[in-house]
Design a protein around this motif. Structure first.
Motif, PDB file in Angstrom:
ATOM      1  N   VAL A  11     -10.167 -41.594  70.879  1.00 36.06           N
ATOM      2  CA  VAL A  11     -10.625 -41.925  72.231  1.00 36.06           C
ATOM      3  C   VAL A  11      -9.422 -42.161  73.156  1.00 36.06           C
ATOM      4  N   ASP A  12      -8.362 -42.757  72.637  1.00 33.96           N
ATOM      5  CA  ASP A  12      -7.161 -42.969  73.445  1.00 33.96           C
ATOM      6  C   ASP A  12      -6.502 -41.636  73.801  1.00 33.96           C
ATOM      7  N   ARG A  13      -6.492 -40.704  72.851  1.00 35.51           N
ATOM      8  CA  ARG A  13      -5.958 -39.365  73.142  1.00 35.51           C
ATOM      9  C   ARG A  13      -6.738 -38.733  74.290  1.00 35.51           C
ATOM     10  N   ALA A  14      -8.058 -38.831  74.227  1.00 35.32           N
ATOM     11  CA  ALA A  14      -8.895 -38.231  75.276  1.00 35.32           C
ATOM     12  C   ALA A  14      -8.625 -38.893  76.630  1.00 35.32           C
ATOM     13  N   ILE A  15      -8.542 -40.209  76.650  1.00 35.03           N
ATOM     14  CA  ILE A  15      -8.282 -40.941  77.899  1.00 35.03           C
ATOM     15  C   ILE A  15      -6.919 -40.562  78.467  1.00 35.03           C
ATOM     16  N   LEU A  16      -5.901 -40.540  77.615  1.00 31.11           N
ATOM     17  CA  LEU A  16      -4.556 -40.175  78.067  1.00 31.11           C
ATOM     18  C   LEU A  16      -4.505 -38.740  78.590  1.00 31.11           C
ATOM     19  N   ARG A  17      -5.166 -37.834  77.892  1.00 30.94           N
ATOM     20  CA  ARG A  17      -5.169 -36.433  78.343  1.00 30.94           C
ATOM     21  C   ARG A  17      -5.797 -36.305  79.724  1.00 30.94           C
ATOM     22  N   ILE A  18      -6.897 -37.003  79.948  1.00 27.24           N
ATOM     23  CA  ILE A  18      -7.555 -36.955  81.254  1.00 27.24           C
ATOM     24  C   ILE A  18      -6.643 -37.537  82.328  1.00 27.24           C
ATOM     25  N   ALA A  19      -6.061 -38.694  82.062  1.00 30.38           N
ATOM     26  CA  ALA A  19      -5.214 -39.350  83.059  1.00 30.38           C
ATOM     27  C   ALA A  19      -3.982 -38.509  83.391  1.00 30.38           C
TER      28      ALA A  19
ATOM     29  N   ALA B 199      -7.994 -44.885  83.787  1.00 27.01           N
ATOM     30  CA  ALA B 199      -7.696 -44.749  82.352  1.00 27.01           C
ATOM     31  C   ALA B 199      -7.718 -46.120  81.674  1.00 27.01           C
ATOM     32  N   VAL B 200      -7.145 -47.119  82.329  1.00 30.12           N
ATOM     33  CA  VAL B 200      -7.124 -48.471  81.763  1.00 30.12           C
ATOM     34  C   VAL B 200      -8.553 -49.011  81.658  1.00 30.12           C
ATOM     35  N   GLU B 201      -9.370 -48.783  82.687  1.00 32.56           N
ATOM     36  CA  GLU B 201     -10.770 -49.218  82.646  1.00 32.56           C
ATOM     37  C   GLU B 201     -11.530 -48.534  81.515  1.00 32.56           C
ATOM     38  N   LEU B 202     -11.328 -47.228  81.359  1.00 33.13           N
ATOM     39  CA  LEU B 202     -11.992 -46.501  80.274  1.00 33.13           C
ATOM     40  C   LEU B 202     -11.563 -47.050  78.919  1.00 33.13           C
ATOM     41  N   ALA B 203     -10.287 -47.371  78.784  1.00 29.73           N
ATOM     42  CA  ALA B 203      -9.801 -47.942  77.524  1.00 29.73           C
ATOM     43  C   ALA B 203     -10.452 -49.306  77.258  1.00 29.73           C
TER      44      ALA B 203
ATOM     45  N   ASP C  22      -8.786 -53.500  71.733  1.00 30.53           N
ATOM     46  CA  ASP C  22      -8.247 -54.520  72.643  1.00 30.53           C
ATOM     47  C   ASP C  22      -6.825 -54.205  73.079  1.00 30.53           C
ATOM     48  N   GLU C  23      -6.051 -53.523  72.220  1.00 28.59           N
ATOM     49  CA  GLU C  23      -4.663 -53.201  72.534  1.00 28.59           C
ATOM     50  C   GLU C  23      -4.541 -51.962  73.423  1.00 28.59           C
ATOM     51  N   SER C  24      -5.549 -51.130  73.426  1.00 23.36           N
ATOM     52  CA  SER C  24      -5.455 -49.836  74.099  1.00 23.36           C
ATOM     53  C   SER C  24      -5.190 -49.902  75.604  1.00 23.36           C
ATOM     54  N   PRO C  25      -5.858 -50.791  76.357  1.00 21.52           N
ATOM     55  CA  PRO C  25      -5.598 -50.782  77.809  1.00 21.52           C
ATOM     56  C   PRO C  25      -4.128 -50.986  78.165  1.00 21.52           C
ATOM     57  N   SER C  26      -3.456 -51.962  77.546  1.00 15.65           N
ATOM     58  CA  SER C  26      -2.047 -52.191  77.893  1.00 15.65           C
ATOM     59  C   SER C  26      -1.165 -51.063  77.351  1.00 15.65           C
ATOM     60  N   PHE C  27      -1.512 -50.511  76.184  1.00 17.20           N
ATOM     61  CA  PHE C  27      -0.769 -49.395  75.614  1.00 17.20           C
ATOM     62  C   PHE C  27      -0.855 -48.178  76.541  1.00 17.20           C
ATOM     63  N   ILE C  28      -2.062 -47.850  76.963  1.00 15.67           N
ATOM     64  CA  ILE C  28      -2.284 -46.707  77.855  1.00 15.67           C
ATOM     65  C   ILE C  28      -1.605 -46.943  79.198  1.00 15.67           C
ATOM     66  N   ASN C  29      -1.708 -48.146  79.719  1.00 10.04           N
ATOM     67  CA  ASN C  29      -1.056 -48.476  80.986  1.00 10.04           C
ATOM     68  C   ASN C  29       0.456 -48.285  80.882  1.00 10.04           C
ATOM     69  N   GLY C  30       1.045 -48.683  79.759  1.00 12.89           N
ATOM     70  CA  GLY C  30       2.488 -48.536  79.570  1.00 12.89           C
ATOM     71  C   GLY C  30       2.919 -47.073  79.535  1.00 12.89           C
ATOM     72  N   ILE C  31       2.173 -46.262  78.816  1.00 17.51           N
ATOM     73  CA  ILE C  31       2.503 -44.831  78.744  1.00 17.51           C
ATOM     74  C   ILE C  31       2.353 -44.186  80.118  1.00 17.51           C
ATOM     75  N   LEU C  32       1.230 -44.453  80.772  1.00 17.49           N
ATOM     76  CA  LEU C  32       0.982 -43.830  82.081  1.00 17.49           C
ATOM     77  C   LEU C  32       1.953 -44.353  83.137  1.00 17.49           C
ATOM     78  N   GLY C  33       2.419 -45.576  82.977  1.00 20.84           N
ATOM     79  CA  GLY C  33       3.421 -46.108  83.888  1.00 20.84           C
ATOM     80  C   GLY C  33       4.711 -45.304  83.854  1.00 20.84           C
ATOM     81  N   GLN C  34       5.017 -44.706  82.696  1.00 17.09           N
ATOM     82  CA  GLN C  34       6.188 -43.837  82.575  1.00 17.09           C
ATOM     83  C   GLN C  34       5.875 -42.432  83.098  1.00 17.09           C
ATOM     84  N   VAL C  35       4.697 -41.913  82.738  1.00 14.44           N
ATOM     85  CA  VAL C  35       4.323 -40.556  83.140  1.00 14.44           C
ATOM     86  C   VAL C  35       4.198 -40.454  84.663  1.00 14.44           C
TER      87      VAL C  35
END
Length: 167
Positions: free
Chosen positions: A89-97, A116-120, A126-139
């Motif tokens: 699910v995180d892969r799908a969210i990241l790909r969309i974002a 993306a953070v909301e979807l996570a 529980d860890e996914s929103p901050s993880f996804i936010n960190g990756i997308l913050g770089q992208v």
């Protein structure tokens, strides 16, 4: 609530449905574009199947057409992780974002990241929103250059025909 809030709600639901389609397609080893098309077709014939928002189809198609590049970008920003180790699910969210950051010029980068953070929060650990936010913050830092390059290549000009690919 203003009209734009309602539109955001529709887009949020469209993104969530896109996550569902991408997740299901990966789990069942199906083409996500065909899966989305089948659901669109089915929703027209069977009123128990929810209609598919056109933005869902746009996102699923965009992700599918750019999957290798999106995965490379995501993988380049996974410190100590591999794409395969992430929850599907995180892969799908990241790909969309990342697709939205690079290709959806009508979506402000902050909206793509927030969504993306909301979807996570709704769909993942529980860890996914901050993880996804960190990756997308770089992208998000490279997204303007990617959008500019895509815009430049999308508008071929006569001089480009005679040039070789040397750069």
């Amino acid at each position: 609530m203003s009209g734009s809030q309602k539109k955001l709600g529709a887009r949020h639901k469209a993104r969530k449905r896109a996550v569902d389609f991408l997740f299901e397609a990966e789990a069942r080893d199906l083409d996500p574009v065909n899966l989305a098309a089948e659901r669109v077709d089915l929703s027209g014939k069977d009123d128990t199947v929810a209609p598919v928002n056109p933005y869902t189809v746009t996102v699923v198609t965009g992700v599918a057409e750019n999957l290798d590049r999106l995965d490379r970008v995501i993988a380049d920003h996974l410190q100590g992780w591999t794409l395969d180790r992430l929850p599907a699910v995180d892969r799908a969210i990241l790909r969309i974002a990342v697709w939205e950051l690079f290709h959806a010029t009508d979506v402000p980068p902050v909206v793509a990241v927030d969504e993306a953070v909301e979807l996570a929060k709704e769909l993942s650990t529980d860890e996914s929103p901050s993880f996804i936010n960190g990756i997308l913050g770089q992208v998000v830092l490279v997204a303007p250059q990617v959008r500019a390059a895509a815009a430049a290549t999308a508008q071929p000009h006569p001089a480009a025909e005679g040039e070789s690919g040397a750069s």
